[in-house]
Design a protein around this motif. Sequence first.
Motif, PDB file in Angstrom:
ATOM      1  N   VAL A 167     -15.608  -1.654  -7.805  1.00 30.27           N
ATOM      2  CA  VAL A 167     -15.418  -1.777  -6.357  1.00 30.27           C
ATOM      3  C   VAL A 167     -14.099  -2.499  -6.119  1.00 30.27           C
ATOM      4  O   VAL A 167     -13.961  -3.687  -6.423  1.00 30.27           O
ATOM      5  CB  VAL A 167     -16.579  -2.546  -5.700  1.00 30.27           C
ATOM      6  CG1 VAL A 167     -16.338  -2.672  -4.193  1.00 30.27           C
ATOM      7  CG2 VAL A 167     -17.914  -1.854  -5.974  1.00 30.27           C
ATOM      8  N   TYR A 168     -13.103  -1.769  -5.597  1.00 29.75           N
ATOM      9  CA  TYR A 168     -11.816  -2.354  -5.252  1.00 29.75           C
ATOM     10  C   TYR A 168     -11.802  -2.636  -3.750  1.00 29.75           C
ATOM     11  O   TYR A 168     -12.290  -1.830  -2.961  1.00 29.75           O
ATOM     12  CB  TYR A 168     -10.668  -1.408  -5.590  1.00 29.75           C
ATOM     13  CG  TYR A 168     -10.417  -1.205  -7.069  1.00 29.75           C
ATOM     14  CD1 TYR A 168     -11.239  -1.767  -8.047  1.00 29.75           C
ATOM     15  CD2 TYR A 168      -9.348  -0.434  -7.505  1.00 29.75           C
ATOM     16  CE1 TYR A 168     -11.001  -1.567  -9.393  1.00 29.75           C
ATOM     17  CE2 TYR A 168      -9.091  -0.229  -8.846  1.00 29.75           C
ATOM     18  CZ  TYR A 168      -9.921  -0.793  -9.789  1.00 29.75           C
ATOM     19  OH  TYR A 168      -9.681  -0.593 -11.118  1.00 29.75           O
ATOM     20  N   VAL A 169     -11.221  -3.750  -3.371  1.00 31.00           N
ATOM     21  CA  VAL A 169     -11.260  -4.199  -1.985  1.00 31.00           C
ATOM     22  C   VAL A 169      -9.863  -4.154  -1.379  1.00 31.00           C
ATOM     23  O   VAL A 169      -8.897  -4.634  -1.977  1.00 31.00           O
ATOM     24  CB  VAL A 169     -11.851  -5.620  -1.890  1.00 31.00           C
ATOM     25  CG1 VAL A 169     -11.823  -6.125  -0.449  1.00 31.00           C
ATOM     26  CG2 VAL A 169     -13.291  -5.628  -2.416  1.00 31.00           C
ATOM     27  N   SER A 170      -9.790  -3.583  -0.187  1.00 31.29           N
ATOM     28  CA  SER A 170      -8.515  -3.457   0.511  1.00 31.29           C
ATOM     29  C   SER A 170      -8.100  -4.782   1.130  1.00 31.29           C
ATOM     30  O   SER A 170      -8.921  -5.509   1.695  1.00 31.29           O
ATOM     31  CB  SER A 170      -8.654  -2.394   1.606  1.00 31.29           C
ATOM     32  OG  SER A 170      -7.478  -2.297   2.374  1.00 31.29           O
ATOM     33  N   GLY A 171      -6.807  -5.074   1.053  1.00 33.72           N
ATOM     34  CA  GLY A 171      -6.281  -6.297   1.650  1.00 33.72           C
ATOM     35  C   GLY A 171      -4.868  -6.099   2.139  1.00 33.72           C
ATOM     36  O   GLY A 171      -3.967  -5.850   1.341  1.00 33.72           O
ATOM     37  N   PHE A 172      -4.645  -6.234   3.464  1.00 32.23           N
ATOM     38  CA  PHE A 172      -3.302  -6.088   4.037  1.00 32.23           C
ATOM     39  C   PHE A 172      -2.745  -7.404   4.553  1.00 32.23           C
ATOM     40  O   PHE A 172      -1.633  -7.449   5.060  1.00 32.23           O
ATOM     41  CB  PHE A 172      -3.314  -5.044   5.146  1.00 32.23           C
ATOM     42  CG  PHE A 172      -3.682  -3.675   4.657  1.00 32.23           C
ATOM     43  CD1 PHE A 172      -2.845  -2.963   3.833  1.00 32.23           C
ATOM     44  CD2 PHE A 172      -4.889  -3.103   5.015  1.00 32.23           C
ATOM     45  CE1 PHE A 172      -3.177  -1.702   3.367  1.00 32.23           C
ATOM     46  CE2 PHE A 172      -5.242  -1.843   4.562  1.00 32.23           C
ATOM     47  CZ  PHE A 172      -4.386  -1.142   3.734  1.00 32.23           C
ATOM     48  N   GLY A 173      -3.541  -8.463   4.459  1.00 30.15           N
ATOM     49  CA  GLY A 173      -3.112  -9.795   4.827  1.00 30.15           C
ATOM     50  C   GLY A 173      -3.631 -10.790   3.812  1.00 30.15           C
ATOM     51  O   GLY A 173      -4.471 -10.452   2.963  1.00 30.15           O
ATOM     52  N   PRO A 174      -3.163 -12.044   3.857  1.00 30.05           N
ATOM     53  CA  PRO A 174      -3.555 -13.023   2.825  1.00 30.05           C
ATOM     54  C   PRO A 174      -5.047 -13.304   2.793  1.00 30.05           C
ATOM     55  O   PRO A 174      -5.606 -13.503   1.703  1.00 30.05           O
ATOM     56  CB  PRO A 174      -2.741 -14.265   3.198  1.00 30.05           C
ATOM     57  CG  PRO A 174      -2.301 -14.060   4.614  1.00 30.05           C
ATOM     58  CD  PRO A 174      -2.178 -12.589   4.801  1.00 30.05           C
ATOM     59  N   ASN A 175      -5.713 -13.335   3.943  1.00 28.41           N
ATOM     60  CA  ASN A 175      -7.151 -13.609   3.935  1.00 28.41           C
ATOM     61  C   ASN A 175      -7.926 -12.463   3.288  1.00 28.41           C
ATOM     62  O   ASN A 175      -8.852 -12.692   2.498  1.00 28.41           O
ATOM     63  CB  ASN A 175      -7.665 -13.837   5.361  1.00 28.41           C
ATOM     64  CG  ASN A 175      -7.144 -15.124   5.962  1.00 28.41           C
ATOM     65  OD1 ASN A 175      -6.812 -16.070   5.247  1.00 28.41           O
ATOM     66  ND2 ASN A 175      -7.053 -15.175   7.280  1.00 28.41           N
TER      67      ASN A 175
END
Length: 318
Positions: A167-175
């Motif tokens: 399961v890979y998790v998307s992140g476009f900001g630091p949080n």
Amino acid sequence: MTTFGYFLSCEEFTPAQLLDQAGRAADAGFTRLAISDHFHPWNDAQGNSPLVWSVIGALSRTVDLPITTLVTCPTVRMHPVLTAQAAATSSVLLNGCFTLGVGTGEALNEHVLGDPWPPFAERAEMLEEAVEVMRELFTGRLVSHRGPHYTVENARLYTTPPEAPPVYVSGFGPNAAALAGRIGDGLVTMTPDSGLIEAFRSAGGAGKPVIGGVKVCWSDDRDKAVDLVHRLWPTELLPGELAQILPTPAHFEQASELVTVDMVRSTVTCGNDSEQHIAALRAYVETGFDEVYVGQIGPDHKEFFGHYRDTVLPALTG
């Protein structure tokens, strides 16, 4: 070493076109596939939105490449129990070569059942609980769960792969990147931003894969390509959180009036200059990405795949 895959855009292409592109991608030397999971396209000009799980089923009989969803939202429109079942079946069909990319989603896709669209902090909590539920279900054991956001009663997946899909998790900001480091098996992010990768690594993501993607428009006529991107994908250049909170393609069309042709020309890789395409992908390599997925905007797939096979991919992998 960075590997390169092809990005299948369910927003822009029909199921038959996606299957054709997947076969061309394999022949061109791409070693992986990624596929978007949308209920709506970003705008009416894109014009498609097939159910991703049906397309993955067809792909499993068409090509022999690993597939990753970029990304699925398992929290509002799709309950995590159903998402887990879809992911487990996809992994079985693909002989274990499936990765579930997940994220907190966009109102564009998730508001369609009439549920409230929570702020990011609440959506992040929902995603964390959803990932916990799905991982329990991937074991094949009977699962009951009562949490702040989800209830599961006596659920068991009878069709499961020998190993749970990553399961890979998307992140476009630091949080979001920190959340990915804490709960994910990898990070999904679309820009070569070393700060986001550092936030991911420092929050528990050390040693885990980082994957991303970029859209390009290969064409012998650069001006035509720029105009095509401006018509089909101006949403790629919208600022801030608009992509998460606007609810309909019509709203995105209105917001896209902020995006000029010159903004596309200076930002998106368009045309047939191989060196520009190579440079765009090398930025991801140099930032430390493990997998990079490239999507071709528009109809010129024969030319795109031919040039990537002959010039672009060899320059990056040779």
